[in-house]
Design a protein around this motif. Structure first.
Motif, mmCIF file in Angstrom:
data_model
loop_
_atom_site.group_PDB
_atom_site.id
_atom_site.type_symbol
_atom_site.label_atom_id
_atom_site.label_comp_id
_atom_site.label_asym_id
_atom_site.label_seq_id
_atom_site.Cartn_x
_atom_site.Cartn_y
_atom_site.Cartn_z
ATOM 1 N N PHE A 138 0.832 -1.202 0.000
ATOM 2 C CA PHE A 138 0.000 0.000 0.000
ATOM 3 C C PHE A 138 0.870 1.256 0.000
ATOM 4 O O PHE A 138 0.608 2.211 -0.729
ATOM 5 C CB PHE A 138 -0.942 0.008 1.212
ATOM 6 C CG PHE A 138 -1.868 1.188 1.226
ATOM 7 C CD1 PHE A 138 -3.059 1.162 0.525
ATOM 8 C CD2 PHE A 138 -1.531 2.339 1.921
ATOM 9 C CE1 PHE A 138 -3.912 2.258 0.530
ATOM 10 C CE2 PHE A 138 -2.369 3.442 1.922
ATOM 11 C CZ PHE A 138 -3.569 3.400 1.223
ATOM 12 N N ALA A 139 1.910 1.262 0.834
ATOM 13 C CA ALA A 139 2.784 2.436 0.929
ATOM 14 C C ALA A 139 3.396 2.770 -0.431
ATOM 15 O O ALA A 139 3.408 3.942 -0.840
ATOM 16 C CB ALA A 139 3.880 2.200 1.971
ATOM 17 N N THR A 140 3.879 1.771 -1.143
ATOM 18 C CA THR A 140 4.486 2.055 -2.457
ATOM 19 C C THR A 140 3.435 2.452 -3.483
ATOM 20 O O THR A 140 3.707 3.283 -4.351
ATOM 21 C CB THR A 140 5.318 0.865 -2.966
ATOM 22 O OG1 THR A 140 4.502 -0.302 -3.034
ATOM 23 C CG2 THR A 140 6.520 0.620 -2.065
ATOM 24 N N ASP A 196 8.487 2.969 0.973
ATOM 25 C CA ASP A 196 8.190 1.775 1.769
ATOM 26 C C ASP A 196 7.331 2.243 2.936
ATOM 27 O O ASP A 196 6.919 3.404 2.990
ATOM 28 C CB ASP A 196 9.488 1.124 2.269
ATOM 29 C CG ASP A 196 9.334 -0.362 2.619
ATOM 30 O OD1 ASP A 196 8.191 -0.829 2.799
ATOM 31 O OD2 ASP A 196 10.356 -1.052 2.724
ATOM 32 N N VAL A 197 7.098 1.373 3.889
ATOM 33 C CA VAL A 197 6.368 1.726 5.103
ATOM 34 C C VAL A 197 7.128 2.843 5.820
ATOM 35 O O VAL A 197 8.358 2.860 5.850
ATOM 36 C CB VAL A 197 6.242 0.477 6.008
ATOM 37 C CG1 VAL A 197 5.841 0.837 7.417
ATOM 38 C CG2 VAL A 197 5.256 -0.507 5.393
ATOM 39 N N ILE A 198 6.379 3.791 6.389
ATOM 40 C CA ILE A 198 7.007 4.893 7.124
ATOM 41 C C ILE A 198 6.513 4.914 8.567
ATOM 42 O O ILE A 198 5.396 4.497 8.867
ATOM 43 C CB ILE A 198 6.744 6.265 6.453
ATOM 44 C CG1 ILE A 198 5.251 6.597 6.434
ATOM 45 C CG2 ILE A 198 7.351 6.295 5.054
ATOM 46 C CD1 ILE A 198 4.933 8.028 6.003
ATOM 47 N N ALA A 199 7.376 5.415 9.435
ATOM 48 C CA ALA A 199 7.008 5.575 10.847
ATOM 49 C C ALA A 199 5.961 6.679 10.983
ATOM 50 O O ALA A 199 5.926 7.622 10.190
ATOM 51 C CB ALA A 199 8.243 5.913 11.672
ATOM 52 N N HIS A 200 5.132 6.566 11.977
ATOM 53 C CA HIS A 200 4.171 7.613 12.305
ATOM 54 C C HIS A 200 4.950 8.886 12.633
ATOM 55 O O HIS A 200 5.950 8.845 13.361
ATOM 56 C CB HIS A 200 3.347 7.220 13.528
ATOM 57 C CG HIS A 200 2.594 5.943 13.398
ATOM 58 N ND1 HIS A 200 3.210 4.707 13.434
ATOM 59 C CD2 HIS A 200 1.280 5.711 13.255
ATOM 60 C CE1 HIS A 200 2.292 3.771 13.308
ATOM 61 N NE2 HIS A 200 1.111 4.350 13.203
#
Length: 141
Positions: A45-47, A53-57
């Motif tokens: 989903f992030a890409t 890629d996945v990111i930190a809050h």
């Protein structure tokens, strides 16, 4: 560590802090905060939405940067004001290692009201992730 106003000078460096963030940390933070946005746990989903890629809050990144100051003062209640601008996300790969957030701070000003301004630098993957990060703290004499 507990620091006193009389021991602090403009230009003093706070002890550096390195905070690892893994995908498991993101899941725990999502549960605590209620922020289950898939950009924080789903790489596909992030890409698809244009992230690497996945990111930190963002608020998790802000919180770990705040630890730099609270560990230095020895008292989280000493922090009177804390603010940041989010300039770049912390990318957290699914590689068992995750991302490292490197934090430094410097005493920028001793104010007449007995407070101290701390400028904070937060970096991950050799890039700044927070801008204008600073805290105002009240230290014991």
């Amino acid at each position: 560590m507990s620091v006193r106003m009389s021991e602090v000078a403009v230009g003093d460096q706070l002890p550096a802090l390195s905070v690892p963030l893994t995908r498991a940390d993101l899941v725990r933070y999502a549960g605590a905060s209620g922020d289950f946005n898939p950009i924080h746990w789903n790489g596909r989903f992030a890409t698809e939405v244009g992230l690497p890629d996945v990111i930190a809050h963002g608020m998790l990144t802000m919180a770990v940067a705040g630890r730099l100051v609270s560990e230095w003062t020895g008292d989280p209640g000493a922090i009177l004001h804390y603010g940041v601008r989010f300039t770049r996300p912390v990318v957290v790969p699914d590689d068992g290692t995750g991302a490292m957030v490197e934090l430094t701070g410097k005493v920028a000003k001793k104010n007449d009201d007995g407070t101290v301004k701390i400028n904070i630098t937060a970096r991950s993957a050799d890039q700044g992730v927070l801008g204008g990060a600073s805290a105002t703290v009240r230290l014991p004499e």
